[in-house]
Design a protein around this motif. Sequence first.
Motif, PDB file in Angstrom:
ATOM      1  N   ARG A  79       0.818  -1.214   0.000  1.00  0.00           N
ATOM      2  CA  ARG A  79       0.000   0.000   0.000  1.00  0.00           C
ATOM      3  C   ARG A  79       0.853   1.264   0.000  1.00  0.00           C
ATOM      4  N   ARG A  80       2.102   1.131   0.383  1.00  0.00           N
ATOM      5  CA  ARG A  80       2.976   2.308   0.460  1.00  0.00           C
ATOM      6  C   ARG A  80       3.922   2.428  -0.735  1.00  0.00           C
ATOM      7  N   ILE A  81       3.778   1.516  -1.699  1.00  0.00           N
ATOM      8  CA  ILE A  81       4.639   1.504  -2.885  1.00  0.00           C
ATOM      9  C   ILE A  81       3.789   1.733  -4.128  1.00  0.00           C
ATOM     10  N   GLY A  82       4.262   2.602  -5.006  1.00  0.00           N
ATOM     11  CA  GLY A  82       3.649   2.773  -6.318  1.00  0.00           C
ATOM     12  C   GLY A  82       4.648   2.376  -7.388  1.00  0.00           C
ATOM     13  N   GLY A 108      -8.540  -1.149  -2.415  1.00  0.00           N
ATOM     14  CA  GLY A 108      -9.608  -1.087  -1.432  1.00  0.00           C
ATOM     15  C   GLY A 108     -10.036   0.315  -1.061  1.00  0.00           C
ATOM     16  N   LEU A 109      -9.824   1.291  -1.940  1.00  0.00           N
ATOM     17  CA  LEU A 109     -10.223   2.652  -1.627  1.00  0.00           C
ATOM     18  C   LEU A 109     -11.739   2.810  -1.751  1.00  0.00           C
ATOM     19  N   ARG A 116     -12.154  11.370  -5.946  1.00  0.00           N
ATOM     20  CA  ARG A 116     -11.307  12.534  -5.668  1.00  0.00           C
ATOM     21  C   ARG A 116      -9.874  12.299  -6.125  1.00  0.00           C
ATOM     22  N   ARG A 117      -9.359  11.103  -5.849  1.00  0.00           N
ATOM     23  CA  ARG A 117      -7.975  10.814  -6.228  1.00  0.00           C
ATOM     24  C   ARG A 117      -7.821  10.806  -7.745  1.00  0.00           C
ATOM     25  N   ALA A 118      -8.810  10.279  -8.460  1.00  0.00           N
ATOM     26  CA  ALA A 118      -8.726  10.251  -9.920  1.00  0.00           C
ATOM     27  C   ALA A 118      -8.625  11.667 -10.467  1.00  0.00           C
ATOM     28  N   GLU A 119      -9.437  12.577  -9.933  1.00  0.00           N
ATOM     29  CA  GLU A 119      -9.374  13.971 -10.374  1.00  0.00           C
ATOM     30  C   GLU A 119      -8.005  14.582 -10.067  1.00  0.00           C
ATOM     31  N   THR A 120      -7.488  14.273  -8.879  1.00  0.00           N
ATOM     32  CA  THR A 120      -6.205  14.840  -8.456  1.00  0.00           C
ATOM     33  C   THR A 120      -5.059  14.360  -9.333  1.00  0.00           C
ATOM     34  N   ALA A 151      -0.199   4.679 -10.796  1.00  0.00           N
ATOM     35  CA  ALA A 151       0.672   4.341  -9.669  1.00  0.00           C
ATOM     36  C   ALA A 151       0.467   5.273  -8.487  1.00  0.00           C
ATOM     37  N   LEU A 152      -0.145   6.437  -8.726  1.00  0.00           N
ATOM     38  CA  LEU A 152      -0.341   7.418  -7.669  1.00  0.00           C
ATOM     39  C   LEU A 152      -1.717   7.336  -7.012  1.00  0.00           C
ATOM     40  N   MET A 153      -2.596   6.496  -7.528  1.00  0.00           N
ATOM     41  CA  MET A 153      -3.981   6.487  -7.050  1.00  0.00           C
ATOM     42  C   MET A 153      -4.091   6.249  -5.550  1.00  0.00           C
ATOM     43  N   HIS A 154      -3.276   5.395  -4.987  1.00  0.00           N
ATOM     44  CA  HIS A 154      -3.383   5.074  -3.560  1.00  0.00           C
ATOM     45  C   HIS A 154      -2.453   5.936  -2.705  1.00  0.00           C
TER      46      HIS A 154
END
Length: 309
Positions: A79-82, A108-109, A116-120, A151-154
């Motif tokens: 979860r901490r790696i992209g 699991g978001l 919100r993350r997709a927009e960001t 890779a940045l989504m999470h």
Amino acid sequence: MTDEVLVARGLRKAYGARVAVQDVSLTLRRGEVLGLLGPNGAGKSTTVGMLCGLTRPDAGEVTLSGGVTLAADEAAYKRRIGLVPQDIALYEDLPARMNLSLCGALYGLPAEVIRRRAETVLAAVGLADRAGDKPATFSGGMKRRLNIACALMHDPDVLLLDEPTAGVDPQSRNAIFDTLEALKAQGKALVYTTHYMEEAERLADHLTIVDHGRVVASGTQAQLFAQLPAAQTLRVELDGEVADAALAGLPGVTRTGQRLDVQLADVGRDTAALLAALATRGVKVRGLASARATLEDVFLQLTGRALRD
């Protein structure tokens, strides 16, 4: 409090009798770009695979800040790696937004967080206006940028990028650089592999060069340049015909036709002595130009010039 977000110690990976990576160690800090360089087959992609948890090392371990390891808690670690893989990993017939939604769901978001993350991340990579379009209609550079967005989504702490600009045009390459520099400013830690030395010179705070699966050099750019026998080159244009015998014994001199490339430790200090030596040999000079060593010079000094296939 330490800024170390990832520490790899003694990584080793073999495939049968072939050892791909042997005793590779590295440290990555918050807000730092680590350039991982090496010839083809040097072990870069295998190392990235072990850092992200896709490849299990035969020996050694990678630890994230807080003591999180793959062996102890695989889900927490990943979860901490992209990961931005070398090969583009997208569903070509799903709109860009749906590619991102799928990545978020795999982590699991919740649906609102995914939105919100997709927009960001689409805004971060300059694709906000193409959210509803399919990657099949994208250029190579746009696909690379969407790959980074996935890779940045999470919102990982560490982003591993394996040759993320392969085959893209200069405009897309600069857009990717801008994105990565913004991530670095936000405190993200990045590992960046590339064959383009000018990219590493621009982006990397720290460099690790691997060859034949081993680390052959590691340090800042200044520390690596210090390993060169000469850090600067003086280019001398000759005036008139000069026999090779007139240049015999001059140290660090390479001749190409009417041009000499002379390796010097300090151009400002050593040029006068060189010109005096040429004058005593009857060699006339038409022009001078100087250049500093490049990261490519360091790379070739450490890994050699032989082709790697």
